[in-house]
Design an enzyme around this catalytic site. Structure first.
Site, short mmCIF file in Angstrom:
data_model
loop_
_atom_site.label_atom_id
_atom_site.label_comp_id
_atom_site.label_asym_id
_atom_site.label_seq_id
_atom_site.Cartn_x
_atom_site.Cartn_y
_atom_site.Cartn_z
N HIS A 156 -13.42 2.98 -0.07
CA HIS A 156 -13.24 1.87 1.16
C HIS A 156 -13.82 0.65 0.60
O HIS A 156 -14.43 -0.45 1.56
CB HIS A 156 -14.12 2.21 2.42
CG HIS A 156 -13.55 3.38 3.28
ND1 HIS A 156 -14.46 4.32 3.77
CD2 HIS A 156 -12.36 3.80 3.61
CE1 HIS A 156 -13.74 5.20 4.50
NE2 HIS A 156 -12.57 4.76 4.28
N ASN B 230 0.88 -1.05 0.07
CA ASN B 230 -0.16 -0.04 0.06
C ASN B 230 0.84 1.21 -0.06
O ASN B 230 1.32 1.50 0.95
CB ASN B 230 -0.96 -0.03 1.30
CG ASN B 230 -1.99 1.04 1.20
OD1 ASN B 230 -1.69 1.95 0.47
ND2 ASN B 230 -2.80 1.06 2.20
N GLU C 10 -8.20 -4.95 5.28
CA GLU C 10 -8.39 -4.68 3.95
C GLU C 10 -6.90 -5.49 3.30
O GLU C 10 -6.91 -6.02 1.96
CB GLU C 10 -8.12 -3.11 3.71
CG GLU C 10 -9.34 -2.67 3.83
CD GLU C 10 -9.38 -1.02 4.05
OE1 GLU C 10 -8.76 -0.63 5.53
OE2 GLU C 10 -9.46 -0.25 3.37
#
Ligand code: ADP
Length: 402
Positions: free
Chosen positions: A180, A7, A384
Site C-alpha cells: 500500500h 493497474n 493511488e
C-alpha cells in the site's frame, strides 16, 4: 500532458487517463475476464454515462487494444491521437530491494522486476504483462513503474528483519517489505499540505483501512515501520486476511485438519480476518449491521479489528517518540466514523482527541480532531491512481520523484 495509468491484474485491468495540467481525471475504466469467456470493457468518460462492450479478449495485449480504442472513440473517447498520451504509469506490486521510488522502465528494470516474481507470484507477472503489452502497442511512449513496496524501503533493518535464520533473508529475500506504499505516500503528502508543513517536519501514522489494511509510521517523511510484511498477510486484521498470528498455528492446523500448504494459504488469505471471526461477511457494513442487532461474533470481529489497530498505533507512537498527525484513509478509514471513534477512544492523555461532530462525515478531506488536540487527526480519501500519474509525470518531465 496526459498520463495513462494502468493497474493490471491476472484477468482484469483498471485504467485512468489524467490531464496533468490540472490533475483532472478524464476517464476511467475496467476490463474484466481477460483470457476467459465473457471478456468485457466498461469505460466511463467523466460526465458521461458508462459504455460497456462485451467482446472476446484472449490476452492483455488485446485488452489494451480495446482500451486504446475506447480512449480514441469519437463519442466517449478523451484523445484524438495516441501521441497525446505522454507516458504510461504502471502499478507494479513488488520491487523487492531494487527500488525505493518510481522509475522510468528500461529493459534492465524489467529484468529486476522479473527477479521479484517469487516474492509476488500472483501480481508481478500480471503487472509486467501489462507493461509489455503497452510497449508493443505504444512504442516510443515512456513507461514508468510505480511500486507498492517502494515507499517502505526506508525502513531500518530492525523493522524489516525477521528473527529466523538470517540465510533465508540472504538466499530468498525473506524480510518485511510492506505494501500500500502508493496510498501511504499520497496521504502523507496531502496531510503535510493540509497542515501547511512539509512531510520532513512531521511524525505521521497513516491508517489505510480497507479490505486490505495497513498502518505506516512515517517519521519526518521516511517510513520507519509498517504492518504488512513479507506478504500483505501480516499485521492488521483485514476483511478476509488473518494478519498477525502465532506462526505455530499454521503447522498445528495443517496437521490437525490434514490440510495442504495451498489450502492453508487460502484459509489465511481468503477465509480469515473479520469474515473468519464473524462468519458473516468481509464487509464492515454487513458486520456492523449484524452487531447492532446483537450478533456477538459480529461485535467480536469489530473489537478484534480495533484492538489490533490500536496495538500498532501505540507501538508506532513509541517508535517515533510521539506523533503529530494520524491519518485515516481507504474504504473503512474514509467511510466508517465508528471505526475512527473506536480507534481514538480514551487517548486524550496522549494528546489524541477526535471531534465527534467533525468526524460525522464520509469520504471528505478534513481535520477531524478538536482544536485542542495536540495530535491532528485527518480524514483523507486516498487516490493511488493520481499518485501514480504524478510520479509518472514528474519522471518524464525531468522533475524527478522522492
Ligand atoms: P480494497 O482494499 O479492496 O481497495 P477499499 O479500500 O475499497 O478496499 O475498502 C472496501 C471496504 O470498505 C469494504 O469492504 C467495506 O468493508 C468498507 N466500507 C466501505 N464503505 C463503508 C461504510 N460506509 N461503512 C463501513 N465500511 C465501509
Amino acid at each position: 500532458m496526459k498520463v495513462l495509468v494502468i493497474n493490471c491484474g491476472s484477468s482484469s485491468l483498471k485504467y485512468q487517463v489524467l490531464d496533468m495540467t490540472d490533475e483532472s481525471l478524464l476517464c476511467k475504466g475496467l476490463v474484466e475476464r481477460i483470457g476467459i469467456d465473457g471478456s468485457v470493457i466498461t469505460h466511463e468518460k467523466i460526465g458521461m454515462d458508462k459504455f460497456k462492450l462485451e467482446t472476446p479478449m484472449k490476452n492483455h495485449k488485446e485488452a489494451i487494444g480495446h482500451v486504446i480504442d475506447a480512449l480514441l472513440d469519437a463519442n466517449h473517447g478523451v484523445i484524438k491521437s495516441m501521441d497525446e498520451i505522454g507516458a504510461v504509469g504502471h502499478r507494479v506490486a513488488h520491487a523487492g530491494e531494487y527500488y525505493n521510488k518510481s522509475v522510468l522502465l528500461t529493459p534492465k528494470d524489467i529484468e529486476n522486476l522479473e527477479k521479484c516474481i517469487p516474492l509476488a507470484p500472483l501480481h508481478n507477472p500480471a503487472n509486467l504483462t501489462g507493461v509489455a503489452a503497452c510497449q508493443e502497442l505504444m512504442p516510443g511512449t515512456p513507461m514508468v513503474g510505480v511500486f507498492d513496496t517502494a515507499f517502505h524501503q526506508t525502513m531500518p533493518p530492525e523493522s524489516y528483519i525477521y528473527a529466523i535464520p538470517y540465510e533465508y533473508y540472504e538466499k530468498y529475500g525473506v524480510r518485511r517489505y510492506g505494501f500500500h506504499g502508493t496510498s501511504h505516500k499520497f496521504v502523507v503528502a496531502k496531510a503535510a499540505e493540509m497542515l501547511g508543513k512539509k512531510p520532513e517536519d512531521l511524525r505521521i501514522i497513516t491508517c489505510h483501512l480497507g479490505n486490505g489494511a495497513s498502518l505506516a509510521a512515517v517519521d519526518h517523511g521516511k517510513v520507519v515501520d509498517t504492518t504488512m510484511g513479507f506478504t500483505p498477510l501480516e499485521g492488521l486484521v483485514m476483511g478476509t486476511r488473518s494478519g498477525d498470528i502465532d506462526p505455530a498455528i499454521v503447522t498445528f492446523i495443517e496437521k490437525t485438519e490434514k490440510l495442504s500448504a495451498e489450502e492453508l494459504d487460502n484459509i489465511l488469505n481468503k477465509k480469515s480476518g473479520v469474515l473468519g471471526i464473524s462468519g458473516i461477511s468481509s464487509d464492515f457494513r454487513d458486520i456492523e449491521a449484524e452487531a447492532e442487532k446483537g450478533n456477538k461474533r459480529a461485535q467480536l470481529a469489530l473489537d478484534v479489528f480495533i484492538h489490533r489497530v490500536r496495538h500498532y498505533l501505540g507501538a508506532y507512537i513509541v517508535e517515533m517518540g510521539g506523533v503529530d498527525c494520524i491519518v485515516f484513509t481507504a474504504g473503512v478509514g474514509e467511510n466508517d466514523k465508528a471505526t475512527r471513534i473506536n480507534v481514538c477512544k480514551g487517548l486524550e492523555e496522549l494528546g489524541i482527541e477526535l471531534c465527534e461532530k467533525r468526524n460525522d462525515v464520509r469520504g471528505e478531506e478534513r481535520v477531524i480532531s478538536t482544536d485542542e488536540s495536540k495530535v491532528k487527526i485527518l480524514l483523507i480519501p486516498t487516490n493511488e491512481e493520481l499518485m501514480i500519474a504524478r510520479d509518472t509525470f514528474n519522471i518524464v518531465t525531468g522533475k524527478g520523484v522522492k
